[in-house]
Design a protein around this motif. Sequence first.
Motif, PDB file in Angstrom:
ATOM      1  N   UNK A 231       0.832  -1.197   0.000  1.00  0.00           N
ATOM      2  CA  UNK A 231       0.000   0.000   0.000  1.00  0.00           C
ATOM      3  C   UNK A 231       0.871   1.253   0.000  1.00  0.00           C
ATOM      4  N   UNK A 232       2.018   1.190   0.664  1.00  0.00           N
ATOM      5  CA  UNK A 232       2.926   2.342   0.680  1.00  0.00           C
ATOM      6  C   UNK A 232       3.383   2.693  -0.730  1.00  0.00           C
ATOM      7  N   UNK A 233       3.673   1.686  -1.537  1.00  0.00           N
ATOM      8  CA  UNK A 233       4.085   1.931  -2.931  1.00  0.00           C
ATOM      9  C   UNK A 233       2.920   2.536  -3.713  1.00  0.00           C
ATOM     10  N   UNK A 234       1.717   1.997  -3.553  1.00  0.00           N
ATOM     11  CA  UNK A 234       0.549   2.534  -4.271  1.00  0.00           C
ATOM     12  C   UNK A 234       0.321   4.007  -3.923  1.00  0.00           C
ATOM     13  N   UNK A 235       0.430   4.328  -2.652  1.00  0.00           N
ATOM     14  CA  UNK A 235       0.230   5.726  -2.251  1.00  0.00           C
ATOM     15  C   UNK A 235       1.320   6.615  -2.819  1.00  0.00           C
ATOM     16  N   UNK A 236       2.530   6.096  -2.911  1.00  0.00           N
ATOM     17  CA  UNK A 236       3.620   6.890  -3.503  1.00  0.00           C
ATOM     18  C   UNK A 236       3.322   7.191  -4.973  1.00  0.00           C
ATOM     19  N   UNK A 237       2.839   6.205  -5.698  1.00  0.00           N
ATOM     20  CA  UNK A 237       2.509   6.427  -7.112  1.00  0.00           C
ATOM     21  C   UNK A 237       1.350   7.412  -7.233  1.00  0.00           C
ATOM     22  N   UNK A 238       0.338   7.287  -6.377  1.00  0.00           N
ATOM     23  CA  UNK A 238      -0.773   8.248  -6.408  1.00  0.00           C
ATOM     24  C   UNK A 238      -0.276   9.663  -6.108  1.00  0.00           C
ATOM     25  N   UNK A 239       0.662   9.780  -5.174  1.00  0.00           N
ATOM     26  CA  UNK A 239       1.274  11.085  -4.897  1.00  0.00           C
ATOM     27  C   UNK A 239       1.943  11.661  -6.143  1.00  0.00           C
ATOM     28  N   UNK A 240       2.684  10.819  -6.853  1.00  0.00           N
ATOM     29  CA  UNK A 240       3.410  11.276  -8.046  1.00  0.00           C
ATOM     30  C   UNK A 240       2.428  11.738  -9.120  1.00  0.00           C
ATOM     31  N   UNK A 241       1.341  10.985  -9.316  1.00  0.00           N
ATOM     32  CA  UNK A 241       0.327  11.402 -10.294  1.00  0.00           C
ATOM     33  C   UNK A 241      -0.209  12.785  -9.922  1.00  0.00           C
ATOM     34  N   UNK A 242      -0.620  12.935  -8.672  1.00  0.00           N
ATOM     35  CA  UNK A 242      -1.222  14.203  -8.239  1.00  0.00           C
ATOM     36  C   UNK A 242      -0.237  15.361  -8.324  1.00  0.00           C
ATOM     37  N   UNK A 243       0.997  15.122  -7.893  1.00  0.00           N
ATOM     38  CA  UNK A 243       2.006  16.190  -7.923  1.00  0.00           C
ATOM     39  C   UNK A 243       2.349  16.599  -9.349  1.00  0.00           C
TER      40      UNK A 243
END
Length: 481
Positions: A231-243
Amino acid sequence: MKNCIWQTITVIWFFVPGWVYAQPPISLHPENPHYFLWRGRPTVLIGSGEHYGAVLNLDFDYVRYLKTLARDGLNHTRTFSGTYREIPSSFGITDNPLAPKPLRYICPWARSDQPGYFDGGNKFDLRRWDDAYFQRLKDFMTMAQKCGVVVEFNLFCPFYNDELWAANPMNHRNNINGIGNCPREEVYTLKHKDLTEIQIAFVRKVITELKDFDNLYYEVCNEPYFGGVTMEWQWRIADVIAETEKSLGVHHLISMNIANGRAKVEKLHPAVKILNFHYCVPPDTVALNYHWNVAIGENETGFRGKDDLLYRTEGWDFILAGGALYSNLDYSFTPAHPEGDFLDYKSPGGGSPALRPQLAILKRFMESLPSVNMRPDTESVERVSPALTATCLSQPGKVYAIYLHVPLPNKPKNLRELEKHNVTAELAVRLPAGKYQATWLDTKTGVTAKVETFSTAGGSHTLQSPAFDNDVALRIDRLTE
């Protein structure tokens, strides 16, 4: 053909040179975030699509494929980015679009000048982009845009077995960068900085390339509940998309694939606005997660058999339970059959030229409703005789959408024994006092089967259906006095 022509004429407005393209990307509807807003209209997404290889498989004719979806009246497809691929033996799928033939696989990374890739040709250079890939991707997106099809662009997928990891460019054996010398279960975990950097660079690159498309949302990872994805990796990717999107001044929806079947989401990334599930029979996962006020989708089906009845009932049930997206996995689409006319497949699911127009009837039915004012309703349908599965969506006292079908298990052993033909159902519905019109719809043809007007003093009112085979839909509208 009329529908496809209409789509093309409509979209010319967006593409004539010199005209300003001002349509924002598909978003959640501001009045009811359980549905989408796209091109100024409330939208549900209904698809029946190929097995996700339209871009990465050079033998797949996506132009013919997308025109077929438009002709059949559908508006959704799902495609994988190319960071994952399959091999011909994967999952028993006949002529699998995700398993390109040797030298017919294209992905975001360029080939190097060094031989040694898994099934022939040169290894990949994970620090160089393949311009031909991004040209193909954007052409695919443009064609989908013209055909009125929204694309779920799936960024990553776990490796279900060692053979799939052996075929992947991120495996150190297949690239010249020495990246990916790890077990397949650690690829999407943040444990390996060089792998994570390559994945983040890809996400930023593809978001930049696709920033101007209105018919697009991103899914972080297909089925992350397999293969060690954290889940930590998924949230990191979602962060990158949003940023990345914030820096570009654009905003596309982000989806997370939550579970096969059902699961209750306990914590949600603030940028994630679509919760997608697979194999939702029954569709109770919608009620479990409705409180999040986001779109809830079923973006993959299968493993129930081949019969159209199974997937037609699944789609109607899910959408009338409050879902915003239903996308059937359609194995009649293959590289050799991009128009979805392959019937002799042995793949583990369904899909056919007959099913797709039936799903389009569901789409049109929803488009005819004031959906932004409607919510799932488990109280208004009091009784159905004979015993049938009933799903209801309503704006109480105003409009009711009800779907009835023969009860079906997830994986019926003998579907023929469960079917019911020439059924006449008696339906008791609780309504406020008033005058109403009941319209019965044949879900196989889209033809109105029966219309009646009635008055009630309030409370339970009994309606009788026309004769039908297996399933039927009903709309009840309150009439102005």
